[in-house]
Design a protein around this motif. Structure first.
Motif, mmCIF file in Angstrom:
data_model
loop_
_atom_site.group_PDB
_atom_site.id
_atom_site.type_symbol
_atom_site.label_atom_id
_atom_site.label_comp_id
_atom_site.label_asym_id
_atom_site.label_seq_id
_atom_site.Cartn_x
_atom_site.Cartn_y
_atom_site.Cartn_z
ATOM 1 N N SER A 181 45.997 22.954 34.648
ATOM 2 C CA SER A 181 46.832 22.033 35.035
ATOM 3 C C SER A 181 48.474 22.505 34.658
ATOM 4 O O SER A 181 48.671 23.532 34.115
ATOM 5 N N ASN A 182 49.365 21.467 34.876
ATOM 6 C CA ASN A 182 50.625 22.003 34.688
ATOM 7 C C ASN A 182 50.902 22.132 33.003
ATOM 8 O O ASN A 182 51.694 22.851 32.534
ATOM 9 N N GLU A 183 50.389 21.098 32.386
ATOM 10 C CA GLU A 183 50.271 21.074 31.064
ATOM 11 C C GLU A 183 49.637 22.462 30.366
ATOM 12 O O GLU A 183 50.150 22.754 29.309
ATOM 13 N N PHE A 184 48.572 22.934 31.044
ATOM 14 C CA PHE A 184 48.046 24.181 30.303
ATOM 15 C C PHE A 184 49.019 25.237 30.681
ATOM 16 O O PHE A 184 48.956 26.368 30.037
ATOM 17 N N GLY A 185 49.651 25.244 31.691
ATOM 18 C CA GLY A 185 50.682 26.182 32.197
ATOM 19 C C GLY A 185 51.724 26.293 30.935
ATOM 20 O O GLY A 185 52.016 27.561 30.749
ATOM 21 N N ASP A 186 52.198 25.002 30.900
ATOM 22 C CA ASP A 186 53.196 25.067 29.604
ATOM 23 C C ASP A 186 52.665 25.668 28.306
ATOM 24 O O ASP A 186 53.429 26.206 27.603
ATOM 25 N N LEU A 197 46.104 34.421 32.835
ATOM 26 C CA LEU A 197 45.350 33.566 32.842
ATOM 27 C C LEU A 197 44.132 33.879 34.076
ATOM 28 O O LEU A 197 44.531 34.523 35.087
ATOM 29 N N VAL A 198 42.965 33.750 33.493
ATOM 30 C CA VAL A 198 41.929 34.225 34.329
ATOM 31 C C VAL A 198 40.919 33.015 34.690
ATOM 32 O O VAL A 198 40.473 32.483 33.927
ATOM 33 N N THR A 199 40.849 32.767 35.914
ATOM 34 C CA THR A 199 39.759 31.764 36.453
ATOM 35 C C THR A 199 38.446 32.561 37.101
ATOM 36 O O THR A 199 38.525 33.603 37.079
ATOM 37 N N GLU A 200 37.562 31.566 37.593
ATOM 38 C CA GLU A 200 36.341 32.310 38.325
ATOM 39 C C GLU A 200 36.756 32.977 39.502
ATOM 40 O O GLU A 200 35.972 33.908 40.020
ATOM 41 N N TYR A 201 37.625 32.667 40.012
ATOM 42 C CA TYR A 201 38.186 33.501 41.169
ATOM 43 C C TYR A 201 38.741 34.826 40.899
ATOM 44 O O TYR A 201 38.900 35.902 41.888
ATOM 45 N N GLY A 202 38.921 35.405 39.653
ATOM 46 C CA GLY A 202 39.365 36.415 39.277
ATOM 47 C C GLY A 202 38.131 37.515 38.963
ATOM 48 O O GLY A 202 38.168 38.541 38.887
#
Length: 228
Positions: free
Chosen positions: A111-116, A136-141
């Motif tokens: 989320s934007n909040e997590f980005g902050d 930041l690593v998601t499952e798409y990485g």
């Protein structure tokens, strides 16, 4: 290679935040890393399947020296100016002395909040010289091919002095692009030769000619050679 195995106690986990050793309905793992030199190695823990996959990929990269889990605390402030702790899932130490922070998060929870949050964490980590950069690593990485090869490399990590020596000799005999199958035949040690070649790929002495799952039919080239 001797079939004898001498147990050596691994060094304890370096995590600064507790990671459960077991959980109902949730993936956790404890593995030993940095043990391919005959030492007891280092306990490394993961608190999710995503963390495990990211760590496997990071460990398989040729320029990775070490990976430390749950590094921190680093701090960030929310909209109410309340300070919170953040622990980095991984800090990857590279051969050129860079320290790369990696934090895993399912894409649906980004989320934007997590980005902050991670922006502030990155700033704090840089100020404290804990990291040089944060990703930041998601499952798409988690590319399936890269993950397959990382798993194979981990399974082949134990050194075998005789096979490793023969593999180095073999790759010097082929100045151009060559199938692993031909190199295995030249080494003449069966699976031991294949595993030695996988170690040469991980160390960067051999490079795959295409992004594929490593197999006997994979084409490789020795570093320093030209395919032209």
């Amino acid at each position: 290679m001797s079939s004898e195995y001498e147990w050596k106690e691994p060094r304890p986990s370096r995590a600064k935040k507790a990671i459960p050793q077991s959980s109902h309905g949730h993936f956790v793992v404890q593995m030993v890393i940095n043990d391919n030199d005959g030492s007891g190695g280092q306990i490394s823990r993961c608190g999710s399947i995503a963390e495990y996959r990211t760590r496997m990929i990071a460990l398989a990269e040729p320029d990775t020296v070490d990976v430390v889990e749950q590094v921190g605390p680093l701090y960030w402030l929310d909209d109410n100016n309340t300070r919170h702790e953040h622990y980095l899932d991984h800090v990857v130490h590279k051969a050129d002395k860079r320290k790369l922070g990696l934090t895993d998060k399912p894409y649906r929870r980004v989320s934007n909040e997590f980005g902050d949050e991670i922006t502030q964490v990155c700033q704090d980590g840089r100020a404290k010289r804990v990291i040089d950069e944060l990703y930041l690593v998601t499952e798409y990485g988690h590319d399936p091919v890269t993950l397959f090869n990382a798993d194979l490399m981990r399974g082949c990590r134990d050194i075998d002095p005789m096979a490793d020596s023969e593999a180095l000799i073999a790759i010097k005999e082929f100045p151009d692009v060559t199938a692993l199958r031909l190199l295995v035949e030249m080494i003449g040690m069966g699976p031991r030769g294949f595993r030695a070649l996988v170690r040469l790929i991980q160390s960067g002495n051999l490079v795959l000619m295409s992004n594929e799952k490593i197999s006997h039919e994979s084409l490789v080239m020795r570093v320093g050679c030209s395919s032209e």
